[in-house]
Scaffold this motif. Sequence first.
Motif, PDB file in Angstrom:
ATOM      1  N   UNK A 190       8.246   6.020 -11.648  1.00  0.00           N
ATOM      2  CA  UNK A 190       7.232   6.119 -10.599  1.00  0.00           C
ATOM      3  C   UNK A 190       5.854   5.733 -11.096  1.00  0.00           C
ATOM      4  N   UNK A 191       5.568   5.997 -12.375  1.00  0.00           N
ATOM      5  CA  UNK A 191       4.320   5.516 -12.964  1.00  0.00           C
ATOM      6  C   UNK A 191       4.284   4.001 -12.970  1.00  0.00           C
ATOM      7  N   UNK A 192       5.411   3.396 -13.333  1.00  0.00           N
ATOM      8  CA  UNK A 192       5.510   1.937 -13.316  1.00  0.00           C
ATOM      9  C   UNK A 192       5.382   1.407 -11.895  1.00  0.00           C
ATOM     10  N   UNK A 193       5.988   2.131 -10.930  1.00  0.00           N
ATOM     11  CA  UNK A 193       5.890   1.720  -9.531  1.00  0.00           C
ATOM     12  C   UNK A 193       4.457   1.776  -9.022  1.00  0.00           C
ATOM     13  N   UNK A 194       3.705   2.801  -9.451  1.00  0.00           N
ATOM     14  CA  UNK A 194       2.297   2.924  -9.047  1.00  0.00           C
ATOM     15  C   UNK A 194       1.466   1.780  -9.619  1.00  0.00           C
ATOM     16  N   UNK A 211       0.828  -1.205   0.000  1.00  0.00           N
ATOM     17  CA  UNK A 211       0.000   0.000   0.000  1.00  0.00           C
ATOM     18  C   UNK A 211       0.867   1.262   0.000  1.00  0.00           C
ATOM     19  N   UNK A 212       1.916   1.262   0.828  1.00  0.00           N
ATOM     20  CA  UNK A 212       2.809   2.414   0.888  1.00  0.00           C
ATOM     21  C   UNK A 212       3.573   2.578  -0.418  1.00  0.00           C
ATOM     22  N   UNK A 213       3.962   1.458  -1.029  1.00  0.00           N
ATOM     23  CA  UNK A 213       4.635   1.514  -2.316  1.00  0.00           C
ATOM     24  C   UNK A 213       3.739   2.118  -3.388  1.00  0.00           C
ATOM     25  N   UNK A 214       2.448   1.768  -3.335  1.00  0.00           N
ATOM     26  CA  UNK A 214       1.473   2.328  -4.282  1.00  0.00           C
ATOM     27  C   UNK A 214       1.335   3.836  -4.074  1.00  0.00           C
ATOM     28  N   UNK A 215       1.197   4.259  -2.815  1.00  0.00           N
ATOM     29  CA  UNK A 215       1.083   5.688  -2.514  1.00  0.00           C
ATOM     30  C   UNK A 215       2.335   6.447  -2.944  1.00  0.00           C
ATOM     31  N   UNK A 216       3.486   5.833  -2.731  1.00  0.00           N
ATOM     32  CA  UNK A 216       4.747   6.457  -3.118  1.00  0.00           C
ATOM     33  C   UNK A 216       4.799   6.681  -4.627  1.00  0.00           C
TER      34      UNK A 216
END
Length: 233
Positions: free
Chosen positions: A196-200, A171-176
């Motif tokens: 960061x788009x890929x990370x989301x 969840x935190x990774x998604x928010x980041x």
Amino acid sequence: MLSANAIRNIIGIVGNVISFGLFLSPAPTFMKIYKMKAVEQFSPIPYLTILVNCMLWVFYGLPIVKPNTILVSTINGVGVLIVSSYLIIFFYFSPKKMRIKVLNILVGELVFMTIVVTLVLITLHTHDSRSRIVGIIAIIFCIGMYASPLSVMKLVIKTKSVKYMPFWLSFTGFLNGICWTSYALIKIDIYLLIPNGLGAILGLLQLLLYAFYYNHNGIEGHENKEENVEMVV
């Protein structure tokens, strides 16, 4: 009414806080190593990858490379310090062969960063050219960081269990990812936007997997694999 720069700075500060939490997320693993006085099957590779990635983004966010992006440098500078402390613990409790391996990789990373910084500052003389080259290199290393979440997702599907994918980390990774994607969109920065788009997207997929397999009992026989699927921050 807040200006675009003010909103971007606010989002960047929030992103710093979230990223700080992510950098601290492996702390229980290293507390375990400290208590056991041994690294056992834990791998240093994810943290070595994070270290060089953070160093690249520190350089990218400096005014001499990318003006008005200092918040990228601040949080990744913190990341360098935190991950370095993890590696010191790992190095101290590693057997001799592993110490040599870690030391060789660290020396290689420092030499690599020295070459990148030197060549960029000497041969490139505009912010656009400097940010383009450093940004491309940083994106390439980010791809390596995403290998760990992908392996965890594969294990969740295989075991039909979310045991190896902590909800709050996902969840935190998604928010980041969302936060820094928003930061990159306000003043279009393709080099921040892509990773960061890929990370989301990966964070969202992890949350969807978590929701789907949350009530599954899972397949037994994978208890010993937890140590091989360390999450990257």
